[in-house]
Scaffold this active site. Sequence first.
Site, PDB file in Angstrom:
ATOM      1  N   GLY A 113       0.728  -1.186  -0.075  1.00 10.87           N
ATOM      2  CA  GLY A 113      -0.017   0.103  -0.002  1.00 10.87           C
ATOM      3  C   GLY A 113       0.886   1.545  -0.002  1.00 10.87           C
ATOM      4  O   GLY A 113       0.201   2.383   0.272  1.00 10.87           O
ATOM      5  N   LYS A 132       5.145  -0.358 -13.409  1.00  9.85           N
ATOM      6  CA  LYS A 132       6.380  -0.839 -13.332  1.00  9.85           C
ATOM      7  C   LYS A 132       6.537  -1.693 -14.421  1.00  9.85           C
ATOM      8  O   LYS A 132       5.984  -2.557 -14.915  1.00  9.85           O
ATOM      9  CB  LYS A 132       6.760  -1.886 -12.002  1.00  9.85           C
ATOM     10  CG  LYS A 132       7.840  -2.169 -11.677  1.00  9.85           C
ATOM     11  CD  LYS A 132       8.002  -3.140 -10.583  1.00  9.85           C
ATOM     12  CE  LYS A 132       8.312  -1.915  -9.298  1.00  9.85           C
ATOM     13  NZ  LYS A 132       8.567  -2.688  -8.073  1.00  9.85           N
ATOM     14  N   ASP A 162      -6.234  -5.124  -4.487  1.00  8.11           N
ATOM     15  CA  ASP A 162      -5.158  -6.352  -4.784  1.00  8.11           C
ATOM     16  C   ASP A 162      -5.767  -7.523  -4.236  1.00  8.11           C
ATOM     17  O   ASP A 162      -6.960  -7.569  -3.907  1.00  8.11           O
ATOM     18  CB  ASP A 162      -3.921  -6.099  -3.610  1.00  8.11           C
ATOM     19  CG  ASP A 162      -2.778  -6.638  -3.707  1.00  8.11           C
ATOM     20  OD1 ASP A 162      -1.887  -6.040  -4.369  1.00  8.11           O
ATOM     21  OD2 ASP A 162      -2.786  -8.016  -3.682  1.00  8.11           O
ATOM     22  N   ASP A 187       1.954  -1.063  -9.353  1.00  5.79           N
ATOM     23  CA  ASP A 187       3.446  -1.139  -9.065  1.00  5.79           C
ATOM     24  C   ASP A 187       3.782  -2.384  -8.618  1.00  5.79           C
ATOM     25  O   ASP A 187       4.732  -2.886  -8.095  1.00  5.79           O
ATOM     26  CB  ASP A 187       3.733  -0.290  -7.710  1.00  5.79           C
ATOM     27  CG  ASP A 187       5.367  -0.107  -7.347  1.00  5.79           C
ATOM     28  OD1 ASP A 187       6.050  -0.518  -8.265  1.00  5.79           O
ATOM     29  OD2 ASP A 187       5.350  -0.022  -6.242  1.00  5.79           O
ATOM     30  N   ASP A 216      -9.597  -9.570  -8.373  1.00 13.02           N
ATOM     31  CA  ASP A 216      -8.487  -9.925  -9.302  1.00 13.02           C
ATOM     32  C   ASP A 216      -8.580  -8.962 -10.353  1.00 13.02           C
ATOM     33  O   ASP A 216      -9.789  -8.589 -11.104  1.00 13.02           O
ATOM     34  CB  ASP A 216      -9.166 -11.198  -9.768  1.00 13.02           C
ATOM     35  CG  ASP A 216      -8.382 -11.915 -10.830  1.00 13.02           C
ATOM     36  OD1 ASP A 216      -7.285 -11.270 -11.401  1.00 13.02           O
ATOM     37  OD2 ASP A 216      -8.584 -13.009 -11.310  1.00 13.02           O
ATOM     38  N   TRP A 221       2.232   2.847  -2.448  1.00  9.64           N
ATOM     39  CA  TRP A 221       1.721   3.932  -3.391  1.00  9.64           C
ATOM     40  C   TRP A 221       0.531   4.690  -3.153  1.00  9.64           C
ATOM     41  O   TRP A 221       0.245   5.754  -3.242  1.00  9.64           O
ATOM     42  CB  TRP A 221       1.465   3.233  -4.975  1.00  9.64           C
ATOM     43  CG  TRP A 221       2.600   3.430  -5.726  1.00  9.64           C
ATOM     44  CD1 TRP A 221       3.626   2.645  -5.994  1.00  9.64           C
ATOM     45  CD2 TRP A 221       2.949   4.551  -6.679  1.00  9.64           C
ATOM     46  NE1 TRP A 221       4.730   2.901  -6.819  1.00  9.64           N
ATOM     47  CE2 TRP A 221       4.271   3.935  -7.584  1.00  9.64           C
ATOM     48  CE3 TRP A 221       2.356   5.538  -6.999  1.00  9.64           C
ATOM     49  CZ2 TRP A 221       4.818   4.773  -8.269  1.00  9.64           C
ATOM     50  CZ3 TRP A 221       2.730   6.290  -8.033  1.00  9.64           C
ATOM     51  CH2 TRP A 221       4.244   6.206  -8.758  1.00  9.64           C
TER      52      TRP A 221
END
Lengths: 299, 1107
Positions: free
Chosen positions: A21, A128, A47, A88, A63, A23
């Site tokens: 968490g 990312k 998540d 990320d 999901d 970000w």
Amino acid sequence: MREYHLFQGVSRAVDLCAAPGSWSQVLSRKLKGEGVKNADVKIVAVDLQAMAPLSGVIQIQGDITKISTAEEIIRHFEGQPADLVVCDGAPDVTGLHDIDEYIQAQLLLAALNITTHVLKKGGTFVAKIFRGKDVTLLYSQLRIFFPDVTCAKPRSSRNSSIEAFVVCRNYNPPEGYVPNMSNPLLDHCYDVDFNQLEGPNRVIVPFLACGDLSAYDSDRTYPLQLDPAKEYTYTPPTQPPIRPPYEEACFLKKHNLLTKESTPQPQQQVTSREPQQQEEQRPGGLEAEVIDALEELST
Amino acid sequence: METELLLAPITALEIVGDHLLAGEGPNLAIYSLEPDGSHSARCSKQVLRNCNIHGIKEQQNVAPEASGSAIVAIFGGKNLAVVRLSFQNGQVNIVELFPLCELHDWIWDLQWLDSKAETPNCVALALGHNSVALYDCVGQRVFQEVHCQEKCILYSAHLVGSNWDALILVAGTVFNQLVIWGMADPPEGPGRIKPRCRISGHKGVIFSICFMESKGILASASDDRSLRLWAIGNIRAPPEHIPCLLVCYGHQARVWSVRLLSDCIISIGEDSVCLVWDYKGEIVQSFKGHKGRGLWAVAVHEGRRWVFTGGTDSGIRRWSLKSQRAGGSSLSQLNFTSPKRKGSPRVVKLINVNRLLILTDAGVLYLYDLISKVWVSFLEDAAYRSYGLLEVSEIVGGAVVCAMGNLSGQVKIFPLHSPTQSKDLQLYEGKVHSLSWAPFPGQHPDTCSLCVSGPAGAMLWLEVSCHPHDEVTVVVKQCFLLPLCKQRWHTCATFLPHGELLLCGDRRGSVMVFACRPALTPEEMSGSGELDSSGSGVICETPGLLFPLRGDELCADGPVSLLFGLHGKLGVTSVTCHGDFVYSMGRDGCYRQLQVQGHQLQVLRKQKPCRSLEWLEELRFAPDGSMRVLGFHAAHFVLWSARTNETLLSIPCGGGHRSWSYSHCLSAETFAYIKSGDVLVYHSEAIPSEQCVLTESLHGRELTCVCHVATLRSPQQEPVSILATGSEDNTVNILAFGWQSRSMVQLTMISDHISSVRALAVAKSKASHPESTAAVLFSAGGRAQIECYRLQLSLSCGSCSGVSCQLVHVASHRLDEQWDRMKNKHKYIKMDPETRYMSTVVLNNAEDVEQPGSLLFLAAACSDGSVRLFLLLEHAQKLWLVAESFHHQRCVLKVQAFVHKAPGGKRRHFLGSAATDGSIAFWDITDTLDCATEIIRTEGREVELLALGTPVLTLQAHSCGVNSFHVQDVADGIFSVASGSDDGSISISAVEVNDRSAVSGESAAGTGIRILRTFSRLGAHAAHVTGLRLLPRDFLLSASVDQRLTLWRICKGGLSFVLSKFCHVADVAALETWEVDSNCGSVICGQGLEVLSCSLEEQGTEINDVV
């Protein structure tokens, strides 16, 4: 990430693969400002795993490859699309670069797929990326949805690290593109004209090193006692991993319970000088079972 | 640009017929498994394009006329290739059967489908997003692709069946589940197939799946470090609930792969161990030997019971599975204590693998035979009660001689076949401290030498003759005096091959040599006296010795050369001669390679053969030169193979302080020891079969640096390039690459570093000879450590590599040496940074490396933000820090050096240093070098730390870290400066050194250098540019983490692209180039090593045409 004015005018932000968490925390601080409550700003963190609650962040355990998750995000934004999507997430690396790069690319493409459902036109997507052998294939994929793609690496990231971020701005899907979650987005292949495997034409996006040069250099080794007036104290990492896969194996290892190869154990040897005790040989376990089974059959 | 050689992680292994197929990057290598045992690679060919091979599958049931050949599908990433292998007359041919295919998704598994008339060559492909494609190799198309409802990405997949309609996929999902579904099941919902069943239980993703139809057992290996067995029964109709049969935790890290065999389970993992389990979940065997982080591939030849493993270290090894009827080895207790036997065992010595001697505290000597299991008491002497030494030796003539020593200075010597013939000598007034047998070169076959240490450091050399029918004769040859210390006795002794010198190790850890007096002539002999008046026939050749010896007025010879305390306070355990060298072992866990030159001992290298062996006892050389080490690890006796990096034997005997003895012959080995008043014997009728190394290990972890040391030329004019590589695994390898044979051989390994090696620099000899050369090599890395070696390289026909390499350790340097010497350091927190050296360069001196007493300067880029200058005094074995500057204040990544020769002949030395902020600083270090040289030459002492001053020029070349940097002399004081960065850009500058200012004003040196022009190419690569080399004729070669090697040409306006090549080394860390036969030889390293050659001539013409 200041160089991009990423947070300007953003009131609806999504953090994909958000756990633990960090970000979301940054988004919350940047968008809402320190102390001041900005009621218009909404941050949704998604998540698979549960996260510790964060103030001002709406959490969804879901999901990112499911349409229902996209719908839930939009619901939290009261039907409005997001201004910014951040991903990320990174897989546990195996050490084989080709597999690691592939899995990371699939994660990014899954994030891109859900992003096409929730991001407003003109919005921004940050994810990312591993800059490996096939990164130009991802760049060319992202260029289809975003005219402005750059690669950014925070100065706080180590020089040798292959991790970086792609900053994709001004979301503009191709004409007639219908977001579709029923099939995964697959990465591109090399072509002979615009994105060659070995030729001069490759999709390489501009690169920006972001962050302050005066900040600590992650490659440099500093003395532990930076401030002569202050004594060094150990600070544990802020967020240790929650229930890692290796938890049980580490417990077993710590308590010396891992299965080990048996080492030779001394056996009593009866020398011929001493009178040898004639003991009837007991059949071994397996033979015993066979004998039992035979006896059973014969009765 | 052509790839000459690729060493990459082994990611796939498969047995096809009598051959082993290995996937090394995109290359398929084939090894013959003929029983001759040579196992050399028969052939290697690139079959995939830009992917690594992850799987190899042979097509079964091929038409009978196709015997002697096999059709094999090779896949990895998105690439699929199908080749035909033909085996004829010991030759293998690889022919591409169908063109290479690039799929739209990652291939996790492949299954050949039964050939049908209309679809002869079809395969099923399990793909990355849980779908299966039916692919027609002939038509080059996907017939059909079916998807599972569970549409996440997979980490593994396993296809079962050979018929599309009955095909089953077991998929290992990112959600830690096994999902089983059938290809022919009717799709539900949006065209997706519902799984037949799901298996949960693993706590991490699943990396490998194996199914054994005959047992109905499914195995899975996972991120959670366990492997699990599931009783699935009929996979086509799996039960509702699938019971977990076994959960096996045995690996120290993640488990990468699992294979089910009829009687065992084999797993490999990130801990580089291959474990063999039985179906009860016990580990039956464990194979350890690969270096570094992980095994990726395993194959089993069930018929021969061979297991092949391959891993990160790019090595392949063969192991043998234990046969079903285990045995042949036993550890047994001899039950010594009995009313019939006197005393309790004190000393055990093996005469050979079947017979041992026991000396008890009652002074009784027993002989035990392992075969007949009979004890024989054959000597009793009350003088040897409570303290007794015992040593046995089988002399060349076949007789066995024993020597015993006691508390009152007596030594008893007797042949085993007639103990009554013993010679009792009163040698000392006090305790006999040690005895050791040492064969004397050129001695009569019935003679052996014995060294006896007594009080006050007196060591006698006795010559013992034991003719089968005569009585024992003893000659006192000489008396030596050991160096003064508390425990002043020898622990081991051996004569050097010419017999002039006796090499000894002592209890204090010292190694020394004594000069042996030549044997007396018969005339001289007549004058020599008898040992005592008893008429025992013991002759003393040394006049002036009065027996028993007394410590105070000894007439004895001291060592001619002494290395005091070489092995530390725990002592030397053994000394051995092998080849031209001498080896000493000690309880410091290290052995030293030494040389005796002009009666002087000189240490060449110190080596620790195995990290976990704290005590080394003995070094044994096999006929092929490979080493076996005997030693102790905690309470275990260990037999270690240095060649294969493997523990051959480990016995929990309780430690090395007890009396123990080891003996072996061709077919058996025995280890005996005394524990809790009894004798225990390990006996094995089969010498532990060492693993077979098919491909040597390169490095256990990523390679960080590579440098070219020299290129030799064989009489056949084959160039052989010598390379040095450094790695994260803390080692440096010296390798020889033969350009014609395209083979890489490891010459030696350096393991002196305590942290990763990050930089190498070499000072080459100027006097080059095609067949031999010398060089000074510097290796530097983590924990602020620099090691320096002298390399002597020459071509030799004897060794398998064709090159002989002698390495001498010259000097070491640690910045934090004071810290290392500090006591109670656990009580403090280390405040100093653990500086890493990121890059080093040897300054180009006028002096030659060959010249003795030459000075060498080394510059280092340091992670603590400094640039440091070191000075090597080779003859004094000193490496001194002479100057430093913290100008950068950021991690310095690269250094380069260049020299400007002014017209007056004066040389000006410049240094360039580049940091993580993208800046490059240039330093004029001429004055610093002169100053340091002056002090050393005149005063010969360590220089006080000098300042480097301020840079004469700085250049902001990039926006972030400089990952590659090269400077080259162009002409007339102009230098080309090339740098590559983390941001994928390349920057080129031309720098001019001004002659006038350089000659006239030394103080105004800062004005002597300026930038003529500079330009950058942004986006030259898609990732960090980690290698950059300026080549002749304005060519530039760049290498990047994006796995492209690009050749550029520097033109007026910038860089023009010449060509680019995909390279197969991931995470490229360094690039090195050199000239070979007017071609450009280059090597890149990272996760592997790739050697390439490039002809600039050809490129030149093309470019000229374009321009």
